[in-house]
Design a protein around this motif. Structure first.
Motif, PDB file in Angstrom:
ATOM      1  N   GLY A 147      -1.650   9.279   2.490  1.00  0.00           N
ATOM      2  CA  GLY A 147      -0.418   8.554   2.824  1.00  0.00           C
ATOM      3  C   GLY A 147      -0.097   8.410   4.492  1.00  0.00           C
ATOM      4  N   LYS A 148       0.729   7.575   4.590  1.00  0.00           N
ATOM      5  CA  LYS A 148       1.049   7.123   6.031  1.00  0.00           C
ATOM      6  C   LYS A 148       1.388   8.292   6.987  1.00  0.00           C
ATOM      7  N   LEU A 149       2.095   9.184   6.697  1.00  0.00           N
ATOM      8  CA  LEU A 149       2.332  10.353   7.351  1.00  0.00           C
ATOM      9  C   LEU A 149       1.040  11.249   7.631  1.00  0.00           C
ATOM     10  N   ASP A 150       0.204  11.466   6.682  1.00  0.00           N
ATOM     11  CA  ASP A 150      -1.004  11.950   7.166  1.00  0.00           C
ATOM     12  C   ASP A 150      -1.942  11.123   7.858  1.00  0.00           C
ATOM     13  N   MET A 151      -2.016   9.974   7.513  1.00  0.00           N
ATOM     14  CA  MET A 151      -2.907   8.871   8.342  1.00  0.00           C
ATOM     15  C   MET A 151      -2.528   9.051   9.986  1.00  0.00           C
ATOM     16  N   ALA A 152      -1.257   8.834  10.305  1.00  0.00           N
ATOM     17  CA  ALA A 152      -0.768   8.871  11.481  1.00  0.00           C
ATOM     18  C   ALA A 152      -0.745  10.164  12.204  1.00  0.00           C
ATOM     19  N   SER A 153      -0.662  11.273  11.434  1.00  0.00           N
ATOM     20  CA  SER A 153      -0.965  12.442  11.923  1.00  0.00           C
ATOM     21  C   SER A 153      -2.457  12.743  12.422  1.00  0.00           C
ATOM     22  N   ALA A 154      -3.284  12.649  11.639  1.00  0.00           N
ATOM     23  CA  ALA A 154      -4.639  12.775  11.813  1.00  0.00           C
ATOM     24  C   ALA A 154      -5.248  11.681  13.032  1.00  0.00           C
ATOM     25  N   ALA A 155      -4.661  10.553  13.061  1.00  0.00           N
ATOM     26  CA  ALA A 155      -4.877   9.433  14.262  1.00  0.00           C
ATOM     27  C   ALA A 155      -4.449  10.170  15.541  1.00  0.00           C
ATOM     28  N   ALA A 156      -3.324  10.705  15.485  1.00  0.00           N
ATOM     29  CA  ALA A 156      -2.736  11.602  16.793  1.00  0.00           C
ATOM     30  C   ALA A 156      -3.580  12.542  17.202  1.00  0.00           C
ATOM     31  N   ALA A 157      -3.774  13.263  16.307  1.00  0.00           N
ATOM     32  CA  ALA A 157      -4.622  14.494  16.665  1.00  0.00           C
ATOM     33  C   ALA A 157      -6.093  14.058  17.072  1.00  0.00           C
TER      34      ALA A 157
ATOM     35  N   THR B 153       3.859  10.457  -0.350  1.00  0.00           N
ATOM     36  CA  THR B 153       3.290   9.114   0.303  1.00  0.00           C
ATOM     37  C   THR B 153       4.327   8.180  -0.126  1.00  0.00           C
ATOM     38  N   GLY B 154       5.020   8.144  -0.936  1.00  0.00           N
ATOM     39  CA  GLY B 154       5.916   6.912  -1.298  1.00  0.00           C
ATOM     40  C   GLY B 154       5.093   5.754  -1.977  1.00  0.00           C
ATOM     41  N   ARG B 155       4.052   6.148  -2.639  1.00  0.00           N
ATOM     42  CA  ARG B 155       3.297   5.276  -3.418  1.00  0.00           C
ATOM     43  C   ARG B 155       3.635   5.183  -4.977  1.00  0.00           C
ATOM     44  N   VAL B 156       3.236   4.209  -5.587  1.00  0.00           N
ATOM     45  CA  VAL B 156       3.702   4.270  -7.196  1.00  0.00           C
ATOM     46  C   VAL B 156       2.240   4.810  -7.904  1.00  0.00           C
ATOM     47  N   ARG B 157       2.596   5.633  -8.761  1.00  0.00           N
ATOM     48  CA  ARG B 157       1.380   6.327  -9.347  1.00  0.00           C
ATOM     49  C   ARG B 157       1.334   5.706 -10.789  1.00  0.00           C
ATOM     50  N   GLY B 158       0.719   4.574 -10.858  1.00  0.00           N
ATOM     51  CA  GLY B 158       0.743   3.633 -12.064  1.00  0.00           C
ATOM     52  C   GLY B 158       1.860   2.972 -12.408  1.00  0.00           C
TER      53      GLY B 158
ATOM     54  N   ASP C 117       8.515   1.131   7.447  1.00  0.00           N
ATOM     55  CA  ASP C 117       8.721   2.270   7.522  1.00  0.00           C
ATOM     56  C   ASP C 117       7.905   2.913   8.516  1.00  0.00           C
ATOM     57  N   THR C 118       8.173   2.762   9.839  1.00  0.00           N
ATOM     58  CA  THR C 118       7.376   3.145  10.797  1.00  0.00           C
ATOM     59  C   THR C 118       7.190   4.387  11.140  1.00  0.00           C
ATOM     60  N   VAL C 119       5.835   5.226  11.459  1.00  0.00           N
ATOM     61  CA  VAL C 119       5.827   6.634  11.327  1.00  0.00           C
ATOM     62  C   VAL C 119       5.119   6.682  12.827  1.00  0.00           C
ATOM     63  N   ILE C 120       6.019   7.647  13.647  1.00  0.00           N
ATOM     64  CA  ILE C 120       5.698   8.034  14.924  1.00  0.00           C
ATOM     65  C   ILE C 120       4.932   9.691  14.749  1.00  0.00           C
ATOM     66  N   ALA C 121       3.774   9.661  15.279  1.00  0.00           N
ATOM     67  CA  ALA C 121       2.983  11.107  15.030  1.00  0.00           C
ATOM     68  C   ALA C 121       2.533  11.476  16.556  1.00  0.00           C
ATOM     69  N   ALA C 122       2.788  12.706  16.688  1.00  0.00           N
ATOM     70  CA  ALA C 122       2.345  13.145  17.992  1.00  0.00           C
ATOM     71  C   ALA C 122       1.025  14.237  17.721  1.00  0.00           C
ATOM     72  N   PRO C 123       0.012  14.428  18.504  1.00  0.00           N
ATOM     73  CA  PRO C 123      -1.016  15.271  18.358  1.00  0.00           C
ATOM     74  C   PRO C 123      -0.797  16.780  17.948  1.00  0.00           C
ATOM     75  N   ASP C 124       0.659  17.050  18.371  1.00  0.00           N
ATOM     76  CA  ASP C 124       0.922  18.476  17.891  1.00  0.00           C
ATOM     77  C   ASP C 124       1.365  18.731  16.568  1.00  0.00           C
ATOM     78  N   GLY C 125       1.321  17.771  15.916  1.00  0.00           N
ATOM     79  CA  GLY C 125       1.796  17.660  14.497  1.00  0.00           C
ATOM     80  C   GLY C 125       3.224  17.046  14.083  1.00  0.00           C
TER      81      GLY C 125
END
Length: 495
Positions: free
Chosen positions: A392-402, A165-170, A414-422
């Protein structure tokens, strides 16, 4: 679509599978670790020649194993090396245990490390696989290193950065440079992780490309390669409609500028015909500010239905400055219901934030026909459950596209482009200057132009995002949205 290692973006789970398959193919894991650790040592010596003491911090897994190899290599080169471990090193197993046994240096607990000026910290504690907050002892070390300003060389990813996700873990180290293997990880390119990595050197450690290609999945860096296979060669027989028709809907009389930016961007980006669809009250002001962009009057759903009778009018941008949410919903449903292509942006997105589920609300087949371009706030309003899920942003964008059956452009630095096919692509070249009013309107117009040209939706969105970033890199600072339109690069100039 041609792909190269420089475009690979490998999730931590995928990297683990690649490693396992390489070992099953007959490549010893210890050999992979040896090459990785030697690469770390070489990078440290090459880029930090002023170092007085190389302080290698080793974690309890394979990342720590890379650190033990690096420490041995540095000591063999005559460097002053201090070695520290997290946890009980006697509990290491497999290749990491072998790497520790092969290292002639004694190690001390991480708690014993005291940073001094002249140190280089080689962070081999956690790497890309971290998916929990760092323990207190690591957080304390991170704080002490940062307080003195000791440079950090990260092995794979700075400890504390979530590799997916690129997030800071603590807490997380902020590295001067990072060394990664096989390919970049999402944590290297997604924010805020990207700002903690420094320049990233990616080393080939001997895993065959066939193994990587068989496993690496559908995530990649964005680049012009998404567009190139779909470019149509210019022909002497071309005419404006063959290059594609784009319609952009204007807002009311005091909010027409956003739509004109989209329309002008669409024309500059390569649509053959661009029409600005304006309500009657805004016709005069739009007529005073348009030249090559055509102007038509559309006030009602009935007017739009008449406009759609011409099959050449294939592509639409709806939302910039539009204002009327009920009318936006009506127009979007009519456009998609007629089989046309739609870029839904700004007020067009806000119009659907009040509905329970975007795809059902559109009441039409959206596969391949819909691109939505939300920034973070719009995404949160459209997909509250996804945004609040902790993904994370990858999973959110992928789930929204689906969910919507269309392409999602989740905007940001950090724009993420996601298609419904994954398929997912991450844009990394966007400069801070894109944080200016009207920038998103320009992007919607560029994507619309590619759709009008006949480019498939995912590739049109990827190419639009990249071209948008390149335009901003060309424009002089300070930059306005009008400057962005003027600097949209020609297709053959994309890098």
């Amino acid at each position: 679509m041609q792909d190269t290692p420089s475009n690979w973006l490998i999730t931590p789970a995928t990297m683990a599978k690649i490693d396992a398959d390489a070992i099953r193919s007959g490549i010893p894991g210890s050999a992979l670790m040896e090459r990785a650790g030697q690469a770390v040592a070489a990078t440290a010596l090459r880029h930090f020649p002023e170092t007085l003491r190389f302080c290698v911090l080793c974690g309890p897994g394979n990342n720590g194993g890379d650190g033990y190899v690096a420490a041995r290599a540095l000591a063999g080169a005559g460097a002053d090396v201090a070695l520290f471990h997290l946890g009980d090193p006697d509990r290491l197993y497999g290749d990491a245990a072998e790497a520790r046994r092969s290292c002639p240096l004694a190690s001390a607990p991480l708690e014993a490390y005291r940073p001094y000026a002249g140190d280089l910290v080689i962070d081999a504690i956690f790497g890309a696989g971290l998916a929990r907050d760092v323990p207190d002892v690591v957080a304390q070390c991170i704080e002490e290193v940062a307080a003195i300003g000791i440079p950090v060389l990260a092995v794979d990813l700075p400890s504390g950065i979530d590799g997916l996700t690129g997030r800071v873990r603590g807490a997380a180290f902020v590295a001067k440079r990072s060394v990664s293997f096989v390919g970049l990880k999402p944590g290297h390119v997604l924010l805020p992780g990207r700002d903690s990595c420094g320049p990233v050197e990616v080393y080939d450690i001997g895993i065959p490309r066939r193994i990587v290609e068989a496993n690496r999945g559908l995530v990649s860096l964005n680049s012009p390669r998404h567009l190139r296979p779909h470019l149509r060669k210019a022909s002497a027989a071309d005419h404006k409609y063959r290059r594609g028709h784009l319609t952009v809907f204007s807002g009311p009389v005091l909010a027409t500028g956003a739509a004109r930016l989209s329309a002008e961007a669409g024309l500059r980006a390569g649509a053959g015909v661009v029409a600005l669809a304006s309500g009657g009250a805004a016709l005069a002001i739009n007529a005073a500010h348009t030249t090559a962009v055509m102007l038509t009057r559309i006030d009602t759903a009935g007017d739009l239905a008449a406009w759609l009778e011409d099959d050449r009018r294939s592509t639409f941008v709806l939302g910039p400055g539009f204002g009327d949410r009920a009318l936006a919903r009506s127009y979007a449903r009519a456009i998609l219901g007629s089989g046309r292509k739609l870029v839904l942006d700004a007020d067009g997105l806000t119009a659907f934030a009040e509905t329970p589920e975007l795809r059902a609300s559109l009441q039409g087949p959206t596969d391949g026909a819909l691109v939505i371009t939300p920034h973070e706030g719009e995404f949160a309003r459209l997909f509250p459950a996804l945004f609040g899920s902790g993904s994370g942003k990858l999973d959110m964008a992928s789930a929204a596209a689906a969910q919507i059956g269309g392409v999602v452009v989740f905007k940001g630095a950090d724009t993420v482009i996601a298609a419904p096919d994954g398929r997912v692509a991450v844009e990394t070249s966007a400069p801070p200057s894109l944080a200016t009013a009207g920038s998103g309107d320009v992007l919607a117009g560029i994507i619309g132009a590619h759709l009008a040209n006949g480019v498939p939706a995912f590739e049109a969105a990827c190419a639009g995002v990249h071209r948008h970033s390149q335009a901003a890199l060309k424009a002089l600072m300070p930059m306005t949205a009008e400057d962005l339109v003027r600097n949209i690069p020609p297709l053959d100039a994309l890098d």
